[in-house]
Enzyme design. Structure first.
Site, short mmCIF file in Angstrom:
data_model
loop_
_atom_site.label_atom_id
_atom_site.label_comp_id
_atom_site.label_asym_id
_atom_site.label_seq_id
_atom_site.Cartn_x
_atom_site.Cartn_y
_atom_site.Cartn_z
N ASP A 71 33.86 41.40 38.38
CA ASP A 71 34.22 41.35 39.80
C ASP A 71 33.28 42.15 40.69
OD1 ASP A 71 36.27 39.72 39.09
OD2 ASP A 71 37.86 40.92 40.02
N ASP A 126 50.06 45.46 39.97
CA ASP A 126 49.24 45.28 38.77
C ASP A 126 49.79 46.07 37.59
OD1 ASP A 126 47.69 43.52 40.07
OD2 ASP A 126 45.93 44.81 40.27
N SER A 157 49.59 38.02 50.33
CA SER A 157 48.65 38.98 49.75
C SER A 157 48.29 39.99 50.83
CB SER A 157 47.39 38.25 49.28
OG SER A 157 46.39 39.20 48.98
N LYS A 202 36.45 41.25 33.41
CA LYS A 202 36.66 41.15 34.86
C LYS A 202 36.71 42.54 35.48
CE LYS A 202 39.26 38.46 38.15
NZ LYS A 202 39.61 39.32 39.27
N ARG A 242 43.84 29.79 44.73
CA ARG A 242 44.45 31.02 45.25
C ARG A 242 44.40 30.98 46.77
NH1 ARG A 242 42.02 36.00 41.91
NH2 ARG A 242 43.64 37.10 43.07
N HIS A 258 42.45 39.28 32.83
CA HIS A 258 42.16 40.56 32.17
C HIS A 258 43.42 41.38 31.91
CE1 HIS A 258 42.00 42.63 36.33
NE2 HIS A 258 42.41 41.41 36.50
N ARG A 259 44.34 41.38 32.88
CA ARG A 259 45.53 42.23 32.71
C ARG A 259 46.50 41.67 31.66
NH1 ARG A 259 44.34 46.27 35.36
NH2 ARG A 259 43.34 46.10 37.37
N GLY A 315 39.22 38.16 43.86
CA GLY A 315 39.92 38.18 45.15
C GLY A 315 39.40 39.30 46.03
N ARG A 339 51.15 34.91 37.04
CA ARG A 339 51.47 35.95 36.05
C ARG A 339 52.93 35.95 35.64
NH1 ARG A 339 47.61 40.92 38.31
NH2 ARG A 339 45.77 40.27 37.13
N SER A 355 39.34 48.06 42.84
CA SER A 355 39.70 47.93 44.26
C SER A 355 38.84 48.84 45.12
CB SER A 355 41.17 48.29 44.46
OG SER A 355 41.96 47.51 43.62
N ASN A 402 36.22 34.83 40.18
CA ASN A 402 37.66 34.86 40.43
C ASN A 402 38.02 36.19 41.08
OD1 ASN A 402 40.27 33.97 40.48
ND2 ASN A 402 40.66 34.21 38.29
N SER A 456 52.50 45.05 48.76
CA SER A 456 51.40 45.86 48.19
C SER A 456 50.84 46.87 49.20
CB SER A 456 50.27 44.95 47.70
OG SER A 456 50.75 43.93 46.90
N LYS A 513 47.94 35.48 41.53
CA LYS A 513 46.86 36.33 41.02
C LYS A 513 45.93 35.51 40.11
CE LYS A 513 48.19 40.16 42.96
NZ LYS A 513 47.75 41.50 43.14
N GLU A 514 45.22 36.18 39.22
CA GLU A 514 44.25 35.51 38.36
C GLU A 514 44.85 34.27 37.70
OE1 GLU A 514 44.35 38.56 39.03
OE2 GLU A 514 42.41 39.55 38.80
N GLN A 520 45.70 41.55 50.75
CA GLN A 520 44.24 41.50 50.88
C GLN A 520 43.80 40.86 52.20
OE1 GLN A 520 42.30 39.83 47.49
NE2 GLN A 520 42.93 41.46 46.13
#
Ligand code: DC
Length: 677
Positions: free
Chosen positions: A67, A346, A190, A446, A143, A420-421, A115, A377, A41, A113, A220, A373-374, A192
Site C-alpha cells: 500500500d 481493523d 467510510s 499489503k 469499493r 492481509h488482516r 484505500g 469482512r 494509515s 487495493n 471510525s 474493506k479489502e 476516509q
C-alpha cells in the site's frame, strides 16, 4: 493527456511470490518482543502531506508494504521527488514537497487495493486539477467512492466515472473548485472520504474559512482524529464541533515540519497482544511486548489493548511499548459480551478470532465498514470461523461468535480473500486444538510483509520430541519412557501404517494399489482408548503387532500417496502439552520443526539379538539368522524408498544405544531435551 498518450501499462507492484499455503503449528504460548512496522494509515497520510506541502520532509520509520509502495509510485508519477526506499535499513525517505503545484498535470495511476491512496489522491488531484486516471485492482473497483466524488463535484471539481457510477476507476479533469458554502460529505460508509477532503482542502489556501459538514453519523472517528493530528504537524489546525462540523481556518497552508517519525502500526499490534494473552490458556501467557506504540499513540487502534484489558487480559503500558502478560489474576479465560467496535474497525477482526477462546459469546457491533474493506469482512469472517467448527451469526453491521469447546475444533484451510488482516488474525487460531492452514499467506504484504516471520519469532509451538531410527532399535520403548517422564503425549507412527495395512487386508485392497490405499487411509476409522489404537471402534492392538501386518505395513509404506494421506493423522497428535513421536520420518517430514530430533541407531547384529530375545520370550520360534536377514531387508527397503527414506535429519542428534541400557538412553535424551532453549 489523451487516452492514446497514456502509458499502456501503468506501474503495478511486483507480483508476489512465495508459498501458496502456510501450515501453522499448534501453539502453546507466545513470548518475546516485536518491533512493529510503521503504521500504514500514518505512512500514507504523511507521504501525501509531505508531497503537497511546501519544503522537503524526511520521513523516518515509514512502512514498506504494497500500500505504501503504490503511494510512492503514484507520487513519483506525479512528478514529486521521493528519494530513498521505505524500510531501507533505518534510512529516512526524503520527499520534496510541491507546494501545491504538481510537476505533471496528467498521469494514469494504478493504486492496487490501497484505500489510503485512492481516496486522498482523488481529492488532492481533483482540487489541483489536471488530467488523471485513478484505478486499482478489481476489488478496488467495487469499493465505494461516490460520497467523496459527490462532495468534490459540489464545489466545482470535474470527476467522471470510467466504470460503474459510484466506484473507481475515475477520470479527473480540470475543474474550478471554490468553497463558498460549507462542503457536505457523508461519514457513515467510510471516514476516509472526510479525511481525504481535510488533507487536501488546505491546498485551496482560501482567504476565508473552509467548512466541512458531515452528514449523518461519522464512523471510525479515531482515523479522522489521526488525520487532524498529522495535519497539525504540517501547520494546519482544524477545529471541529462534535465530529460533525470541521473548519479549516482561513489562510491555512501545508508547511513541512522538516522531519517526522512514523509510529508502529497499532492494528498490527493487536495480533501480538492477543497472542500474549491466548498462551495463558495453556499456562504460557506472554509476556509479549510490542515496540513502537504506547498510550500516547495517535492511532485509534491502540484502544484494542484497552478492550482486551476489559475482557480480562493483563495489559501493561510503558514508554514506546505495550505488553500482554496473559490473563488477569483469577481469570482462566477471556470474557465475552457486547463490544462496540466502531472506533477500532481493523483491530476488531482480531477480537472475532480471540472470541473462540472466550468464556461466553462475543457480539461485535458497529462494523458496517467491514463490508467495504479489502473484502466483505463480515462475510469472510463468518465463513472462515465456521470452517473451524464455530457457531457464528452475522448481520448487516454485526457479528456474534460463540466460544469453541476443545472437542469441537476442526482443522481447516483458511481462505484469506486477498485481505492481509484475514491472514494475520487467523494465525491466532493456531492456539486452538486443530491444524491451521493459511491460504495465500503472501497477502500480508499489503501492510506487513514480515508478519509471519515476526509471529513465528514469538510463537511457542507445542513441542515435539522426534525419535527416528531403523527397525528394532528400541525407539518404541524409548519414546514411551520419555513421554511418561515428561508428561507428554505419545505417537507411535508405525501403528498408523500398521492400521492402514490391516484395514487394507480386511477390505481386500491390494498392497500396491496406491490410489485405493490413499483413499482408505484418508478415511481410516481410528480412535484411541488408554493409548491403544481402535480400528472401527475395536481394540486391534495384538493383530497390529503380527508379522503379517508388519510385513504389509512395510510394503505400503513405500507409496508416496499413502504416506501423504497419513500425514494429517500424525500431525493431529501434536496437541498440548506436547508430543513424543517415533518412526522413520518424524524429524524429516512430519515434524520438521520438532524441538529435539534424535536419530537412534545400533548395529544390525545388536538389534537382531534384541528382537530375537523378544520373539522367543513371546513364544515365537525363530532363529537369530532369520531375524537378522529380515531386519537387513527391512532396513534396505526403509532406506531406499523414494519418499521419506529413513535418514537422519541434518539437525538431529545421533544416538547409538548398542552400549547403553534403556535407563541410560532415556537419561541421555532427557538431558538433551532439558538443555534445549
Ligand atoms: O515401526 P513399525 O515396525 O511399527 O512400522 C511399521 C512399518 O511402517 C515399517 O515397515 C516402516 C513403516 N513406517 C514408516 O515408513 N514411517 C514411519 N514413520 C513409521 C513406520
Amino acid at each position: 493527456m489523451t487516452p492514446a498518450d497514456r502509458p499502456a501499462h501503468p506501474a503495478r507492484p511486483a507480483a508476489r511470490s512465495g508459498p501458496d499455503v502456510l501450515d501453522l503449528p499448534p501453539l502453546l504460548g507466545a513470548a518475546g518482543q516485536v518491533r512493529l512496522p510503521g503504521s500504514k494509515s500514518i505512512s500514507n497520510r504523511l507521504l501525501l502531506l509531505a508531497a503537497l506541502a511546501e519544503g522537503p520532509t524526511e520521513l523516518h520509520g515509514l512502512l514498506d508494504s504494497d500500500d505504501t509502495r503504490v503511494m510512492v509510485q503514484a507520487l513519483r508519477a506525479l512528478g514529486v521527488a521521493v528519494d530513498g526506499e521505505a524500510g531501507s535499513a533505518g534510512l529516512p525517505l526524503r520527499v520534496q514537497g510541491c507546494g501545491g503545484r504538481l510537476g505533471r498535470p496528467g498521469a494514469e495511476l494504478f493504486l492496487g487495493n490501497a484505500g489510503t491512496a485512492v481516496r486522498p489522491l482523488t481529492a488532492a488531484l481533483a482540487l489541483l486539477g489536471g488530467d488523471y486516471v485513478v484505478r486499482g485492482v478489481p476489488r478496488m473497483h467495487q469499493r465505494p467512492i461516490g460520497d467523496l466524488v459527490d462532495a468534490l463535484r459540489a464545489i466545482g471539481c470535474a470527476i467522471d466515472y470510467l466504470g460503474e457510477a459510484g466506484f473507481p476507476p475515475l477520470a479527473i479533469r480540470q475543474g474550478r473548485p471554490r468553497v463558498e458554502q460549507p462542503l457536505r460529505v457523508r461519514g457513515d460508509v467510510s471516514s476516509q472520504f472526510l479525511s481525504a477532503l481535510l488533507l487536501s482542502l488546505p491546498l485551496l489556501a482560501q482567504p476565508r474559512d473552509i467548512e466541512v459538514q458531515v452528514e449523518g453519523p461519522l464512523i471510525s472517528r479515531p482515523y479522522v482524529a489521526l488525520t487532524l493530528a498529522l495535519l497539525e504537524r504540517f501547520g494546519v489546525r482544524v477545529e471541529h464541533a462534535d465530529w460533525q462540523r470541521f473548519v479549516i481556518p482561513a489562510g491555512s497552508r501545508l508547511r513541512s515540519p522538516g522531519s517526522l517519525r512514523v509510529e508502529g502500526d497499532a492494528s498490527s499490534a493487536s495480533y501480538f497482544l492477543a497472542a500474549g494473552v491466548l498462551g495463558a490458556l495453556h499456562g504460557q501467557g506472554g509476556p509479549v511486548r510490542v515496540l513502537g506504540v504506547d498510550a500516547h499513540s495517535v492511532q485509534g487502534d491502540v484502544q484494542f489493548a484497552r478492550v482486551l484489558h476489559g475482557l480480562g487480559a493483563d495489559i501493561r503500558w510503558g514508554d514506546g511499548w505495550i505488553e500482554a502478560c496473559g490473563l488477569q489474576a483469577g481469570r482462566s479465560r477471556l470474557g465475552g459480551g457486547e463490544i462496540d467496535a466502531l472506533a477500532i474497525p481493523d483491530a476488531a477482526m482480531t477480537l472475532a478470532v480471540t472470541a473462540l477462546f472466550a468464556d461466553s459469546p462475543t457480539l461485535l457491533r458497529g462494523i458496517a465498514s467491514w463490508r467495504v474493506k479489502e473484502t466483505d469482512r463480515i462475510h469472510a469472517m463468518h465463513t472462515e470461523l465456521r470452517k473451524l467448527g464455530a457457531r457464528v451469526e452475522a448481520g448487516e453491521d454485526w457479528l456474534r461468535v460463540w466460544p469453541l469447546a476443545p472437542a469441537d475444533w476442526r482443522s481447516a484451510s483458511i481462505a484469506t480473500y486477498d485481505d492481509h488482516r484475514m491472514a494475520m488474525c487467523f494465525s491466532l487460531a493456531s492456539f486452538g486444538p486443530a491444524d491451521i492452514r493459511i491460504e495465500d499467506p503472501g497477502c500480508v504484504a499489503k501492510t506487513y510483509p514480515g508478519y509471519f516471520q515476526d509471529f513465528a519469532a514469538i510463537a511457542r509451538p507445542v513441542p515435539v520430541l522426534a525419535i527416528d531410527g531403523p527397525s528394532a532399535c528400541g525407539k518404541g520403548t524409548l519414546a514411551a519412557r520419555l513421554a511418561a517422564e515428561l508428561g507428554l503425549r505419545l505417537l507411535d507412527s508405525g501403528v498408523l501404517y500398521r492400521a492402514a495395512a490391516l484395514q487394507a487386508l480386511r477390505r481386500g485392497v491390494a498392497l500396491d494399489d496406491e490410489p485405493g490405499l490413499r483413499a482408505l487411509a484418508l478415511e481410516l476409522p481410528i480412535g484411541w482408548r488408554d493409548g491403544r489404537l481402535l480400528l472401527d471402534g475395536e481394540d486391534v492392538g495384538d493383530e497390529l503387532r503380527s508379522e503379517r501386518v508388519g510385513e504389509a505395513a512395510s510394503r505400503i509404506a513405500v507409496l508416496p500417496g499413502l504416506r501423504q494421506a497419513l500425514l494429517a493423522l500424525q500431525r493431529a497428535q501434536r496437541r498440548a502439552p506436547g508430543l513424543v513421536a517415533d518412526g522413520r520420518d518424524m524429524g524429516t517430514v512430519v515434524f520438521p520443526d520438532a524441538r529435539l530430533k534424535v536419530f537412534l541407531t545400533a548395529a544390525p547384529a545388536t538389534r537382531a539379538e534384541r528382537r530375537y530375545k523378544q520373539l522367543i520370550s513371546q513364544g515365537i520360534s525363530t532363529t537369530l539368522e532369520n531375524v537378522l536377514r529380515d531386519l537387513r531387508e527391512r532396513d534396505a527397503r526403509d532406506a531406499s524408498r523414494s519418499v521419506a527414506a529413513l535418514a537422519a535429519a541434518p539437525d538431529s542428534l545421533p544416538l547409538d544405544n548398542a552400549q547403553l541400557d534403556v535407563d541410560a538412553t532415556v537419561a541421555r535424551v532427557l538431558q538433551w531435551w532439558r538443555d534445549k532453549p
